[in-house]
Enzyme design. Structure first.
Site, PDB file in Angstrom:
ATOM      1  N   GLU A   1      19.739  25.313   4.056  1.00 36.46           N
ATOM      2  CA  GLU A   1      19.819  26.622   4.683  1.00 36.46           C
ATOM      3  C   GLU A   1      18.439  27.165   5.013  1.00 36.46           C
ATOM      4  OE1 GLU A   1      23.856  28.592   2.963  1.00 36.46           O
ATOM      5  OE2 GLU A   1      22.186  28.343   1.597  1.00 36.46           O
TER       6      GLU A   1
ATOM      7  N   CYS B   1      12.269  31.667   6.827  1.00 39.50           N
ATOM      8  CA  CYS B   1      12.085  31.116   5.490  1.00 39.50           C
ATOM      9  C   CYS B   1      12.660  29.702   5.505  1.00 39.50           C
ATOM     10  CB  CYS B   1      12.823  32.019   4.508  1.00 39.50           C
ATOM     11  SG  CYS B   1      12.695  31.444   2.836  1.00 39.50           S
TER      12      CYS B   1
ATOM     13  N   CYS C   1      16.410  21.217  -5.675  1.00 43.08           N
ATOM     14  CA  CYS C   1      15.077  21.411  -6.247  1.00 43.08           C
ATOM     15  C   CYS C   1      15.059  20.799  -7.639  1.00 43.08           C
ATOM     16  CB  CYS C   1      14.765  22.905  -6.323  1.00 43.08           C
ATOM     17  SG  CYS C   1      13.095  23.247  -6.948  1.00 43.08           S
TER      18      CYS C   1
ATOM     19  N   CYS D   1      14.288  26.286 -12.480  1.00 44.96           N
ATOM     20  CA  CYS D   1      13.891  27.616 -12.978  1.00 44.96           C
ATOM     21  C   CYS D   1      15.175  28.313 -13.438  1.00 44.96           C
ATOM     22  CB  CYS D   1      13.191  28.413 -11.877  1.00 44.96           C
ATOM     23  SG  CYS D   1      11.645  27.625 -11.353  1.00 44.96           S
TER      24      CYS D   1
ATOM     25  N   CYS E   1      17.185  30.857 -11.135  1.00 42.84           N
ATOM     26  CA  CYS E   1      17.336  30.507  -9.718  1.00 42.84           C
ATOM     27  C   CYS E   1      18.515  29.580  -9.503  1.00 42.84           C
ATOM     28  CB  CYS E   1      16.056  29.842  -9.221  1.00 42.84           C
ATOM     29  SG  CYS E   1      16.188  29.304  -7.522  1.00 42.84           S
TER      30      CYS E   1
ATOM     31  N   CYS F   1      16.816  35.823  -2.091  1.00 39.00           N
ATOM     32  CA  CYS F   1      16.143  34.886  -3.014  1.00 39.00           C
ATOM     33  C   CYS F   1      17.086  34.472  -4.122  1.00 39.00           C
ATOM     34  CB  CYS F   1      14.970  35.562  -3.721  1.00 39.00           C
ATOM     35  SG  CYS F   1      13.652  36.034  -2.671  1.00 39.00           S
TER      36      CYS F   1
HETATM   37  N1  SAH Z   1       9.529  26.538  -5.438  1.00 39.33           N
HETATM   38  C1  SAH Z   1       8.703  27.504  -4.766  1.00 39.33           C
HETATM   39  C2  SAH Z   1       9.278  27.930  -3.437  1.00 39.33           C
HETATM   40  C3  SAH Z   1      10.519  28.774  -3.535  1.00 39.33           C
HETATM   41  S1  SAH Z   1      10.068  30.419  -3.200  1.00 39.33           S
HETATM   42  C4  SAH Z   1       8.458  28.679  -5.673  1.00 39.33           C
HETATM   43  O1  SAH Z   1       9.181  28.823  -6.650  1.00 39.33           O
HETATM   44  O2  SAH Z   1       7.530  29.437  -5.433  1.00 39.33           O
HETATM   45  C5  SAH Z   1      11.434  31.312  -3.705  1.00 39.33           C
HETATM   46  C6  SAH Z   1      11.052  32.535  -4.488  1.00 39.33           C
HETATM   47  O3  SAH Z   1      12.261  33.216  -4.885  1.00 39.33           O
HETATM   48  C7  SAH Z   1      10.317  32.170  -5.762  1.00 39.33           C
HETATM   49  O4  SAH Z   1       9.337  33.128  -6.061  1.00 39.33           O
HETATM   50  C8  SAH Z   1      11.449  32.223  -6.765  1.00 39.33           C
HETATM   51  O5  SAH Z   1      10.989  32.352  -8.066  1.00 39.33           O
HETATM   52  C9  SAH Z   1      12.227  33.402  -6.282  1.00 39.33           C
HETATM   53  N2  SAH Z   1      13.597  33.443  -6.811  1.00 39.33           N
HETATM   54  C10 SAH Z   1      14.329  32.430  -7.286  1.00 39.33           C
HETATM   55  N3  SAH Z   1      15.525  32.873  -7.731  1.00 39.33           N
HETATM   56  C11 SAH Z   1      15.537  34.205  -7.531  1.00 39.33           C
HETATM   57  C12 SAH Z   1      16.485  35.214  -7.758  1.00 39.33           C
HETATM   58  N4  SAH Z   1      17.673  34.940  -8.273  1.00 39.33           N
HETATM   59  N5  SAH Z   1      16.185  36.488  -7.427  1.00 39.33           N
HETATM   60  C13 SAH Z   1      14.983  36.762  -6.873  1.00 39.33           C
HETATM   61  N6  SAH Z   1      14.040  35.845  -6.615  1.00 39.33           N
HETATM   62  C14 SAH Z   1      14.312  34.568  -6.946  1.00 39.33           C
END
Ligand code: SAH
Length: 370
Positions: free
Chosen positions: A97, A116, A123, A127, A130, A349
């Site tokens: 996506e 984006c 991935c 995390c 996420c 996000c």
């Molecule tokens: N792997 C890289 C690129 C992804 S960026 C990174 O982590 O930086 C995506 C962003 O969204 C990251 O800062 C991630 O931590 C954040 N993110 C992930 N899950 C989220 C959520 N449930 N709510 C808000 N932000 C989130």
């Protein structure tokens, strides 16, 4: 499709030059091919009119030109031209996506259209907050698969709104620094004035959880685009819980490499920080964050947590968020708060998930200066 054939858009300019050299073709032929692919987005070799028929035939015997197939497109209910989520099928049936986030730049007359992009299918980083982490990892995206997300959305934007993509953020599904070469080649294509995108590097941001070897590679290449680091906590133990992969990259070492990055790159590093209720949003967390920023040229981007099914994390309340922001501003730190967009269609996000596998995130980033 002949499975022996390779996707030409998985090849960098240098790799392709190498192939053509073995065919005794001059190196400018590769520039011509790249021009057809990324200035004109041609989908078959026969359209490459300045190549000889025999070279076109040779190319089509060895390569195919991959294309993204648009499966669905959802608009958000948040306004007339608001966040749009695009679901694409890749040539092997996997899906990714991308999100288009329209916003207004500081100069009111200038709309901003940020795409984006995803860099991996799934991935590997897991995390804990996420959705993408739950999905697991399937494969890296190729150069063309990264570029074509922007190409498709650019077509859509120009057909429907007579507008162009102005910014690209590598904040979708995946960890860009684990797929670094295709990401760097895609950035070269986006910013090359000879191709169709013409998006200058200062309008491109790559986000990482802070993989030090990858940041070192960026350092060695003196990159001009912006770097964002998903910090989420300046407390080592808590950060390790939120981002398990950070165990290999202690905060002190991360800070050191970011200082080195500051020395070669004129943009401040963005520290991304998702506010999680009762987890990383307390006064002690703000103090730790302040300590981490000492001596770093950076700005902090606070992100509202977007609900992810199956986790117990909650969004920080507005009063707590404002207290957190107030503390940082009182310490003279530059803070922005990302207003979450796209939640109504799960395009915010951490909420993105492809239809066939629950879980992937994309990071719509709409900075709202406080
Ligand atoms: N792997 C890289 C690129 C992804 S960026 C990174 O982590 O930086 C995506 C962003 O969204 C990251 O800062 C991630 O931590 C954040 N993110 C992930 N899950 C989220 C959520 N449930 N709510 C808000 N932000 C989130």
């Amino acid at each position: 499709m002949d499975t022996q054939k390779k996707d030409i858009k998985a090849h960098s300019l240098d790799e392709l030059k190498h192939v053509l050299k073995t065919w005794h073709e001059p190196s400018y032929r590769t520039n011509q091919i790249y021009h057809w692919l990324y200035a004109h987005s041609v989908t078959d070799f026969n359209s490459m009119k300045n190549l000889s028929v025999s070279l076109r035939n040779q190319l089509s015997q060895h390569f195919f030109i991959s294309q993204l197939k648009s499966i669905s497109h959802q608009c958000s209910s948040e306004g007339p031209l608001s966040t749009q989520k695009f679901l694409f099928e890749l040539h092997d049936g996997k899906t990714i996506e991308s999100v288009l986030i329209p916003s207004q730049s500081e100069i009111p007359s200038k709309p901003r259209y940020t795409v984006c992009v995803s860099t991996q299918v799934g991935c590997p980083l897991s995390c804990s907050f996420c959705a993408t982490g739950n999905m697991g990892f399937s494969r890296n995206l190729s150069i063309g698969e990264i570029v074509d997300q922007v190409a498709f959305i650019q077509n859509w934007l120009s057909e429907n709104y007579d507008e162009r993509v102005t910014n690209v953020v590598f904040m979708g599904m995946g960890e860009p620094l684990l797929n670094i070469d295709p990401c760097l080649e895609a950035i070269r294509i986006f910013s090359n004035p000879d191709y169709r995108f013409k998006i200058s590097e200062r309008r491109i941001t790559l986000s990482t959880i802070g993989l030090i070897p990858g940041i070192r590679t960026l350092l060695s290449k003196n990159v001009n685009f912006k770097l964002a680091v998903s910090l989420h906590s300046a407390n080592e133990l808590l950060r390790n819980q939120l981002i398990p992969a950070s165990k290999d990259y202690p905060l002190e070492k991360l800070k050191q490499v970011l200082k080195e990055f500051n020395a070669i790159n004129r943009h401040p590093v963005t520290l991304e920080y998702v506010l999680l209720k009762g987890i990383n949003d307390q006064a002690k967390d703000a103090q730790a964050l302040k300590r981490f920023t000492k001596g770093l040229r950076c700005k902090i981007n606070l992100i509202d947590f977007n609900t992810v099914e199956g986790t117990n994390y909650r969004k920080t309340s507005e009063p707590s968020k404002h207290q957190f922001i107030r503390f940082l501003i009182d310490q003279n730190l530059k803070v922005t708060a990302r207003k979450s967009r796209g939640q109504s269609q799960n395009a915010a996000c951490g909420q993105l998930a492809t239809l066939n596998s629950r879980s992937h995130r994309i990071g719509p980033k709409l900075s709202l200066s406080i």
